[in-house]
Design an enzyme around this catalytic site. Sequence first.
Site, PDB file in Angstrom:
ATOM      1  N   CYS A  64       0.855  -1.194   0.000  1.00 51.58           N
ATOM      2  CA  CYS A  64       0.000   0.000   0.000  1.00 51.58           C
ATOM      3  C   CYS A  64       0.893   1.247   0.000  1.00 51.58           C
ATOM      4  O   CYS A  64       2.021   1.219   0.479  1.00 51.58           O
ATOM      5  CB  CYS A  64      -0.867  -0.031   1.264  1.00 51.58           C
ATOM      6  SG  CYS A  64      -1.836   1.447   1.587  1.00 51.58           S
ATOM      7  N   SER A 100       0.721   3.655   1.893  1.00 50.28           N
ATOM      8  CA  SER A 100       1.062   4.033   3.276  1.00 50.28           C
ATOM      9  C   SER A 100       2.397   3.398   3.712  1.00 50.28           C
ATOM     10  O   SER A 100       3.148   3.995   4.480  1.00 50.28           O
ATOM     11  CB  SER A 100      -0.046   3.620   4.240  1.00 50.28           C
ATOM     12  OG  SER A 100      -1.268   4.206   3.862  1.00 50.28           O
ATOM     13  N   HIS A 132       4.977   5.629   2.114  1.00 52.25           N
ATOM     14  CA  HIS A 132       5.104   6.925   2.798  1.00 52.25           C
ATOM     15  C   HIS A 132       6.145   6.816   3.924  1.00 52.25           C
ATOM     16  O   HIS A 132       6.957   7.716   4.122  1.00 52.25           O
ATOM     17  CB  HIS A 132       3.775   7.344   3.433  1.00 52.25           C
ATOM     18  CG  HIS A 132       2.748   7.864   2.465  1.00 52.25           C
ATOM     19  ND1 HIS A 132       3.058   8.406   1.247  1.00 52.25           N
ATOM     20  CD2 HIS A 132       1.394   7.948   2.558  1.00 52.25           C
ATOM     21  CE1 HIS A 132       1.929   8.780   0.633  1.00 52.25           C
ATOM     22  NE2 HIS A 132       0.916   8.504   1.406  1.00 52.25           N
ATOM     23  N   HIS A 158       0.719  -4.049   6.109  1.00 54.03           N
ATOM     24  CA  HIS A 158      -0.446  -3.998   7.007  1.00 54.03           C
ATOM     25  C   HIS A 158      -1.714  -4.513   6.333  1.00 54.03           C
ATOM     26  O   HIS A 158      -2.778  -4.423   6.897  1.00 54.03           O
ATOM     27  CB  HIS A 158      -0.663  -2.555   7.481  1.00 54.03           C
ATOM     28  CG  HIS A 158      -0.862  -1.588   6.351  1.00 54.03           C
ATOM     29  ND1 HIS A 158       0.181  -1.050   5.641  1.00 54.03           N
ATOM     30  CD2 HIS A 158      -1.988  -1.119   5.776  1.00 54.03           C
ATOM     31  CE1 HIS A 158      -0.297  -0.277   4.689  1.00 54.03           C
ATOM     32  NE2 HIS A 158      -1.612  -0.306   4.729  1.00 54.03           N
ATOM     33  N   CYS A 192      -6.872  -3.510   4.052  1.00 51.34           N
ATOM     34  CA  CYS A 192      -6.635  -2.057   3.979  1.00 51.34           C
ATOM     35  C   CYS A 192      -7.282  -1.444   2.753  1.00 51.34           C
ATOM     36  O   CYS A 192      -8.356  -0.869   2.828  1.00 51.34           O
ATOM     37  CB  CYS A 192      -5.141  -1.700   4.022  1.00 51.34           C
ATOM     38  SG  CYS A 192      -4.917   0.094   3.861  1.00 51.34           S
TER      39      CYS A 192
HETATM   40  P1  PAD Z   1      -1.247   5.004  -5.175  1.00 50.95           P
HETATM   41  O1  PAD Z   1       0.066   5.658  -5.192  1.00 50.95           O
HETATM   42  O2  PAD Z   1      -1.397   3.629  -5.727  1.00 50.95           O
HETATM   43  O3  PAD Z   1      -2.313   5.935  -5.931  1.00 50.95           O
HETATM   44  C1  PAD Z   1      -2.279   7.331  -5.881  1.00 50.95           C
HETATM   45  C2  PAD Z   1      -2.689   7.876  -7.249  1.00 50.95           C
HETATM   46  O4  PAD Z   1      -2.768   9.316  -7.177  1.00 50.95           O
HETATM   47  C3  PAD Z   1      -1.717   7.552  -8.368  1.00 50.95           C
HETATM   48  O5  PAD Z   1      -2.401   6.922  -9.428  1.00 50.95           O
HETATM   49  C4  PAD Z   1      -1.169   8.930  -8.779  1.00 50.95           C
HETATM   50  O6  PAD Z   1      -0.872   9.008 -10.166  1.00 50.95           O
HETATM   51  C5  PAD Z   1      -2.311   9.832  -8.395  1.00 50.95           C
HETATM   52  N1  PAD Z   1      -1.951  11.245  -8.221  1.00 50.95           N
HETATM   53  C6  PAD Z   1      -0.784  11.768  -7.750  1.00 50.95           C
HETATM   54  N2  PAD Z   1      -0.843  13.121  -7.751  1.00 50.95           N
HETATM   55  C7  PAD Z   1      -2.055  13.461  -8.216  1.00 50.95           C
HETATM   56  C8  PAD Z   1      -2.707  14.700  -8.460  1.00 50.95           C
HETATM   57  N3  PAD Z   1      -2.100  15.864  -8.199  1.00 50.95           N
HETATM   58  N4  PAD Z   1      -3.965  14.689  -8.969  1.00 50.95           N
HETATM   59  C9  PAD Z   1      -4.592  13.515  -9.238  1.00 50.95           C
HETATM   60  N5  PAD Z   1      -4.024  12.304  -9.024  1.00 50.95           N
HETATM   61  C10 PAD Z   1      -2.772  12.276  -8.533  1.00 50.95           C
HETATM   62  O7  PAD Z   1      -1.724   5.047  -3.644  1.00 50.95           O
HETATM   63  P2  PAD Z   1      -2.875   4.229  -2.842  1.00 50.95           P
HETATM   64  O8  PAD Z   1      -4.089   4.148  -3.682  1.00 50.95           O
HETATM   65  O9  PAD Z   1      -2.276   2.994  -2.260  1.00 50.95           O
HETATM   66  O10 PAD Z   1      -3.087   5.242  -1.611  1.00 50.95           O
HETATM   67  C11 PAD Z   1      -3.631   6.543  -1.843  1.00 50.95           C
HETATM   68  C12 PAD Z   1      -3.571   7.373  -0.572  1.00 50.95           C
HETATM   69  O11 PAD Z   1      -4.442   6.810   0.429  1.00 50.95           O
HETATM   70  C13 PAD Z   1      -2.187   7.422   0.071  1.00 50.95           C
HETATM   71  O12 PAD Z   1      -1.968   8.724   0.601  1.00 50.95           O
HETATM   72  C14 PAD Z   1      -2.305   6.421   1.200  1.00 50.95           C
HETATM   73  O13 PAD Z   1      -1.374   6.664   2.229  1.00 50.95           O
HETATM   74  C15 PAD Z   1      -3.724   6.680   1.643  1.00 50.95           C
HETATM   75  C16 PAD Z   1      -4.328   5.583   2.472  1.00 50.95           C
HETATM   76  N6  PAD Z   1      -5.265   5.934   3.410  1.00 50.95           N
HETATM   77  C17 PAD Z   1      -5.847   4.988   4.185  1.00 50.95           C
HETATM   78  C18 PAD Z   1      -6.879   5.406   5.157  1.00 50.95           C
HETATM   79  O14 PAD Z   1      -7.308   4.572   5.961  1.00 50.95           O
HETATM   80  N7  PAD Z   1      -7.337   6.648   5.140  1.00 50.95           N
HETATM   81  C19 PAD Z   1      -5.527   3.656   4.062  1.00 50.95           C
HETATM   82  C20 PAD Z   1      -4.597   3.299   3.098  1.00 50.95           C
HETATM   83  C21 PAD Z   1      -4.000   4.262   2.301  1.00 50.95           C
HETATM   84 ZN    ZN Z   2      -2.928   0.656   3.673  1.00 48.89          ZN
END
Ligand code: PAD
Ligand code: ZN
Length: 375
Positions: free
Chosen positions: A46, A48, A51, A68, A175
């Site tokens: 993921c 996260s 990060h 996770h 997740c």
């Molecule tokens: P990912 O990197 O697979 O997807 C992110 C997408 O965003 C990519 O396709 C990028 O191209 C796109 N992107 C980047 N910049 C921009 C922009 N300016 N405008 C539009 N699109 C853009 O990540 P993911 O899907 O695994 O995770 C996404 C976020 O969610 C990340 O910050 C992660 O830490 C967070 C997350 N939150 C939780 C929660 O419980 N809230 C859980 C898991 C992940």
């Molecule tokens: Zn996650």
Amino acid sequence: VTSGKVIKCKAAIAWEPKKPLSIEEIEVAPPKDHEVRIKILASGICRSDDHVLEGLKSNIKFPIILGHEAAGIVESVGRAVTTVKPGDKVIPLIVSQCRECQCCKHPNANLCVKADIRKHTGLMDDNTSRFSCKGKLIHNFLDTSTFTEYTVVNEISVVKIDDAAPSEKVCLIGCGFSTGYGSATHTAKVHAGSTCVVFGLGGIGLSAIIGCQVAGASRIIAVDINKDKFPKAKAVGATECISPQDYTKPIHEVITEMTDGGADYTFECVGITDLMVSALKSSHYGFGATVIVGVAPTGAKISLDPMLLLTGRTVKGAIFGGFKGKESVPQMVTDYLTKKINLDELVSHTFPFEKINEGFKLLRGGKCTRTVLTF
Ligand code: PAD
Ligand code: ZN
């Protein structure tokens, strides 16, 4: 029999930020009274995790075992454990549920006070770790740590699922899938016929699209700067895909025009504070709702005109889609098995655990949706 003994096994250690993970032999201590030792079968990668590896979460301690989003089998349990037993198929929970604190008892909350997600001690309740490598203490991540053949979690951070569930798919319920899907169906409560906008088309954003579609949204506008993400977004239910880079105007103006004044629901699934404000501005005056799903770097701040909120818009945020893990995770696994929900499209790559660094490369290069590691 391994029960009661230290297990030596392989794990991917992050010794310090911005370095590849290194696969090492570690020692995993037996579970204490309220703990469960799990043999991991599959774990997704993921953003996260990345990060932390990129050093964006300065409050998280190294060395650490990341990961996770997993499924596994219980190997042994501490003597006070009652809800799972050796041999059970389980999913570790990033959002624990003690069932006794104010949050667990509150119908609208899913974060546990006992396992406070803000603390990031990287340790078990007794302030020690069950992981060591070359004599050094290794921290855990989000009370789970799944980039290892064996992990130890608290009983409140694990739940039994149907034994028939394929681990290399349902691990995403740990997740990414739940986070995106729940943001739409549970946190926003998307209604039938509505217009939704999803920013960011990774595993989280695509799962939000699935949630919007299941909730009956009639328009789902998918936004990403990487157009390679568009075919998958369409496959899971996006009705239109746009890139901010194709316009000279700010993206919220483009969306406001496309939607006759703004969307019903917008979702920020990237983790960029300015994009969170764009998502809010893309929602309709009087009723628009925005859900913040992306995790911003530690210390980042949002700056916005309060008039946006005064005029009837709302912003919410949720971890794990607002779902209480102990109830919703087994239910989602059942819904997957009975084909009420489909998350197979989210898994773009399946690699053996040893190829974990390749999985992270794909994620950073925007070349995957979800990579699942199998053990
Ligand atoms: P990912 O990197 O697979 O997807 C992110 C997408 O965003 C990519 O396709 C990028 O191209 C796109 N992107 C980047 N910049 C921009 C922009 N300016 N405008 C539009 N699109 C853009 O990540 P993911 O899907 O695994 O995770 C996404 C976020 O969610 C990340 O910050 C992660 O830490 C967070 C997350 N939150 C939780 C929660 O419980 N809230 C859980 C898991 C992940
Ligand atoms: Zn996650």
